[in-house]
Design an enzyme around this catalytic site. Structure first.
Site, PDB file in Angstrom:
ATOM      1  CD  GLU A 234      -0.635   1.416   2.665  1.00 33.11           C
ATOM      2  OE1 GLU A 234      -1.052   0.301   2.972  1.00 33.11           O
ATOM      3  OE2 GLU A 234       0.521   1.627   2.235  1.00 33.11           O
TER       4      GLU A 234
ATOM      5  CD  GLU B  11       5.572  -1.352   5.138  1.00 32.13           C
ATOM      6  OE1 GLU B  11       4.510  -1.746   4.625  1.00 32.13           O
ATOM      7  OE2 GLU B  11       6.200  -0.350   4.721  1.00 32.13           O
TER       8      GLU B  11
END
Length: 1020
Positions: A524, A797
């Site tokens: 990502e 996260e």
């Protein structure tokens, strides 16, 4: 020491080499050891020769003496700057007059100016000045293919081609001045006569190459020889043609098929002659040892293909091919505006564990700890040739490995991971398709230092196989990040909160890599707008990010949709929905506003205002009823929030109002009253629609007013309060309901990326700093300290990325290095330490010093502001609190001394008496005090320049304040302070461990630890 300017900057950079800005900002900070020093006037001179800055010289531009006590910079307004020219500039600052010995003022202008000098250098002022061509290795001759044998290829080349080598030999005299202008579609590394040029990594950085390609400028005067010279470059795919993002149908080659190189070398000799070497078809090309290099997949070096000496004079390149001219278009070339990615820190291993091989494919054995000391003559046991290296810190970077005695064809494999699984092996499921594997294939040479050059990984652990023994002297982890100068420091008495701050800083280091990425490890690594906007207030306190975000705001502008909307990521990438979601697209408005407030540079607003207006107009056009339901993109809502979701239209409409108000404020700053009036009117209408649609008022059984916002979630109340959406009589009831929800949850947060950034500032603003402290010190999921107690060295996260009961969360979305939830860092500075600026201030001209001690015994923060150094330190002893404040010249501060006994206040040991530099403003009793501290998050809808003070009822900190206005200088306050409150005791007997931690617990950092040395202070 008297008043003096320091830290001279050109467009927020020290001595930038190669700019193309026509009117750069020349700025400075101020320092003085004397109380009350302030500037009165300044003068800036710019010349193309340093001697012209002296009195009697002929500068190109001279502002003359300008009386402006607030000035800390001037935008160049002289004759047009020439290309490829060094300009010297000098600022003179006159101090304000000080009272004479008899109380009389000295004569006007009698104080001498103090000067400081710096320089900047231009690059190409127009793209039509370029003469070089884009060149590359000709991909058309397709080699025949034989079946690979062991060692012939890496584990997988992922369809990637070898990195091209490009060289150009030339002859000439030594240089008195030489500049190299260089770029790539892909990544480059340049050498001149075998010496590496510059220290930039992953250059030229990531942009949307269809809109902008950056180039860098290097001073190579000392590298040019008399006689034969060789300019050589290695290029790699990088973001241009490598793997980027997570879209399986377009995993790579988003901009091009293979890397290309562009360079111009301008050499001036002692005779005044100029020689220019440009990239063209006279260059020679081949492939070498780097068989593939990719940001996600990793890098393979096969030394059997090395072209030894290829970057040096005398190398025979007759068997090489001519370079292929791929393009001659220079229209999108721009000079870099930010500092490059650099290798900034090397970390030694914390532990090395040898893992024995087992019979049967894929079987793993138990780990055996390896002594880090090398025995004399020891080569290691070939039966135990897989090692797990724990560097003790999650980071973004690469491994540097020293290898001895690697046979020809023998392979060393280095794999990377953030965590270990329950067997003690690498946990790589959360990397998704990113291989994160580097490979070295030997050629029989005795000693090799293997360090990839065109990739980086997010990791704490490295698995090294193919070497009999790995010693701690053989391996280091090299941290890479955009070299934003560190500007802040935080410390406190609680070692866990200090570690939390370290985690926040390392998350910032790991994810500011050319763009502000979400994570550094998986497939990502994108520039998500919401992550950046919620973290920016923290980031801008930790480091000087003005130049870094100047570059990225251009990426945001380049990514805008044809309708004028902001996107979700920048640079724009196929596979991510273009239409910006609420809170994501709004970053295009929020970020320029915060940068303006932080750095007092209105150009951030001037450049962004057209796009800000277009964004607001776009939302309004698709939502004429002012409830943002249409054109919401993927609408991520409050991403990864646990518990009951907040209604999407509540979040969206709140952000619609917030962006509209900030756009109005930006127009006011830029002197556009009509635009400001229209946007303020629209913001008011959105606020009305929000209340009509989502807000319900009532009274409880006791007759007290109550407020309910649709969904009744923490985030719903946070956005309403933070963005000033509620009527005045509804704010206190809404704040009480927010506190009730938080307390009922643990106390704990049930917020995701958007809500978490607002929680502590809003609670603090409405008199519940005690509750913010309770959240800060919570240790169960969800909390900031839970991950720390289970081995985290960066922010996760997810609140629950790993738990003892469930293990790892779904690997599809489970990064252990993700800064969004680290937005609490802002409140560590502004709340715990008390270092802030007033809502009507920019560039820290008017400071707000208001510590919230909680149960801590001391805290401190330092910050290199746009105006100068600001420091705050408070500490408690028995029933006394001491507060030391340093205010830079030209600034003032509103200082809140926490005390219930206002008569006990002393300053520098004496009873404070109103004077020129110290004035008592108010004594506030022991009740809830709301001082809004940042218009980005807590301000009325109608204005962003008023400080609102409210007294609330309920349970809270219960400490009053004596409030003083002070001028510049150092102030030392003391006052009586109630004994610290009683809190539940901490667990004893040590903290539980999880598979993500190494056996050795982290040592708390030294109180004197700096940001740049946070890991080093922790290293045993």
């Amino acid at each position: 020491m008297s008043l003096r300017p320091y830290a001279l900057r050109c467009d927020h950079r020290a001595t930038p080499l190669g700019i193309d800005e026509a009117a750069p900002l020349l700025s400075w900070r101020l320092a003085s050891a004397r109380r009350g020093d302030a500037p009165l006037a300044y003068r800036v001179r710019v010349a193309d020769r340093a001697e012209e800055l002296d009195e009697g010289g002929q500068p190109l531009w001279d502002t003359g003496r300008i009386e402006d006590p607030d000035a800390i910079g001037a935008v160049y307004a002289g004759p047009a700057l020439k290309s490829r020219t060094r300009y010297h500039w000098r600022v003179a600052v006159w101090p304000a007059e000080r009272p004479g010995p008899n109380g009389t003022e000295a004569g006007a202008g009698s104080a001498a100016a103090v000067e400081a000098t710096s320089w900047f250098e231009t690059a190409f002022r127009g793209t039509d000045e370029w003469r070089a061509s884009w060149i590359g290795h000709d991909p058309r001759p397709i080699p025949v293919m034989d079946a690979p044998t062991e060692g012939e290829r890496a584990l997988d080349d992922h369809g990637l081609a070898p990195c091209p080598l490009l060289r150009r030999a030339f002859t000439g005299p030594a240089a008195v001045r030489a500049r190299l202008y260089v770029s790539a579609r892909g990544l480059y590394e340049v050498r001149l006569n075998g010496t590496r040029v510059g220290d930039a990594e992953l250059a030229p950085g990531w942009t949307d190459y269809t809109r902008r390609v950056q180039y860098q400028t290097y001073d190579v005067t000392e590298l040019v020889r008399d006689g034969e010279n060789v300019l050589a470059a290695t290029v790699a795919d990088g973001w241009w043609s490598g793997f980027v993002g997570f879209e399986p149908r377009r995993a790579g080659a988003h901009y091009g098929a293979y890397p290309q190189f562009l360079a111009e070398l301008h050499i001036e000799d002692a005779e005044g002659r100029t020689t220019t070497i440009v990239t063209d078809d006279t260059w020679r090309t081949h492939t070498g040892a780097i068989r593939h290099a990719d940001l996600l997949m990793g890098e393979c070096h096969d030394l059997r293909h090395a072209a030894n000496g290829w970057e040096l004079p005398g190398f025979d390149d007759t068997e090489w091919s001519p370079a292929l001219i791929t393009d001659t278009d220079h229209r999108v070339l721009v000079a870099s505006v930010d500092e490059p990615v650099r290798a900034t820190t090397a970390l030694r291993p914390r532990s090395i564990t040898r893992v024995p091989r087992q019979e049967g494919e894929g079987e793993r054995g138990a780990g055996e700890r390896v002594d880090g000391e090398r025995g004399e003559g020891e080569r290691g046991d070939g039966g135990h040739d897989t090692h797990i290296v724990d560097f003790g810190q999650n980071l973004a970077g690469r491994v540097r490995l020293r290898v001895a005695g690697l046979a020809a064809g023998a392979r060393v494999v280095v794999r990377h991971a953030e965590a270990l699984d329950e067997t003690g092996r690498l946990y790589t499921a959360n990397l998704r398709t990113a291989a994160a594997t580097d490979v070295l294939i030997g050629d029989g040479r005795e000693h090799v230092v293997f360090e990839p050059r065109f990739t980086y990984h997010g990791f704490r652990f490295a698995e090294i196989s193919g070497i009999p023994q790995v010693y701690d002297s053989d391996v280091v982890a090299v941290a890479l990040h955009s070299d934003t100068p560190w500007s802040g420091a935080f410390d406190c008495s609680d070692p866990e909160i200090r570690r939390l701050h370290d985690c926040v800083v390392w998350g910032q280091r790991s994810n500011f890599v050319s763009v502000p990425t979400d994570c550094p490890q998986r497939d990502e690594r994108l520039g998500w707008l919401a992550d950046a906007q919620v973290f920016l207030p923290t980031a801008a306190l930790n480091a000087d990010v003005a130049a870094f975000f100047t570059k990225w705001l251009r990426d945001i502008e380049d990514a805008r949709t044809p309708e004028g909307g902001f996107t979700n990521v920048a640079p724009r990438l196929i596979g991510v929905a273009d239409e910006g979601a609420p809170g994501w697209g709004d970053a295009g408005v929020i970020i320029p506003w915060h940068l303006y407030r932080t750095y007092d540079d209105p150009r951030f607003l001037a450049r962004a205002l057209p796009a800000m207006r277009a964004w607001v107009d776009l939302i309004h056009r698709h939502n004429p009823d002012l409830i943002w339901r249409g054109h919401v993109g993927p609408h991520f809502s409050d991403w990864l929030a646990p518990g009951v979701p907040t209604p999407r239209e509540v979040i969206a409409t709140a952000y619609f109002a917030h962006s509209t108000r900030l756009t109005a404020s930006a127009a006011e700053v830029l002197g556009l009253p009509d635009v400001a009036r229209d946007c303020h009117r629209l913001a008011t209408d959105i606020r009305t629609a929000f209340n009509e649609q989502f807000v319900t008022t009532d009274k409880n059984a006791a007759g007290e007013p109550t407020v309910r916002i649709a969904g009744d979630t923490q985030t719903g109340y946070l956005v309403a309060l933070a963005f000033g959406l509620l009527p005045e009589d509804a704010t206190d009831p809404a704040a009480r309901r927010l506190a009730e929800l938080i307390e009922a949850a643990g106390p704990a947060l049930q917020t995701g990326f958007l809500g978490v950034a607002l929680a502590a500032p809003v609670l603090d603003a409405y008199g519940r700093a005690d509750l913010a402290h309770a959240l800060l010190r919570r240790t169960d999921v969800p909390s900031w300290l839970f991950p720390l107690r289970h081995g985290a060295t960066t922010i996760w996260e997810r609140w629950d990325g790993w738990t003892p009961g469930t293990g790892f969360r779904a690997p599809s979305m489970n990064s252990f290095n993700h800064y969004a939830l680290g937005s609490i860092g802002e409140w560590l500075y502004r709340g715990v330490a008390g270092l802030d600026q007033s809502p009507d201030s920019t560039g820290y001209r008017r400071l707000l010093i208001r510590p919230r001690p909680g149960e801590l015994s001391h805290a401190s923060a330092g910050y290199e502001s746009a105006r100068g150094t600001v420091t705050v330190r408070w500490e408690r002893h028995d029933r006394t609190i001491g507060l030391r404040v340093h205010v830079p010249p030209g600034a003032s501060a509103e200082v809140h001394v926490p005390t219930d006994d206002h008569d006990s206040v002393r300053e520098s040991g004496a009873v404070p008496v109103d004077s020129e530099h110290l004035t008592l403003l108010a004594t506030i009793p022991a009740a809830h005090t709301d001082t809004r501290t940042d218009t980005d998050t807590c301000s009325d809808t109608d204005t962003d320049t008023d400080t609102d003070t409210h007294t609330h009822t309920g349970t809270g900190t219960g400490t009053g304040h004596s409030v003083y206005r002070v001028g510049s200088g150092v102030y030392r306050f003391t006052a009586s302070y109630p004994s610290r409150p009683t809190y539940p005791s901490r667990p004893t007997g040590g903290y539980p461990t999880a598979p993500v931690v190494s056996p050795a617990p982290r040592r708390a950092p030294s109180p004197a630890a700096s940001l740049a040395g946070s890991h080093e202070e922790d290293t045993p």
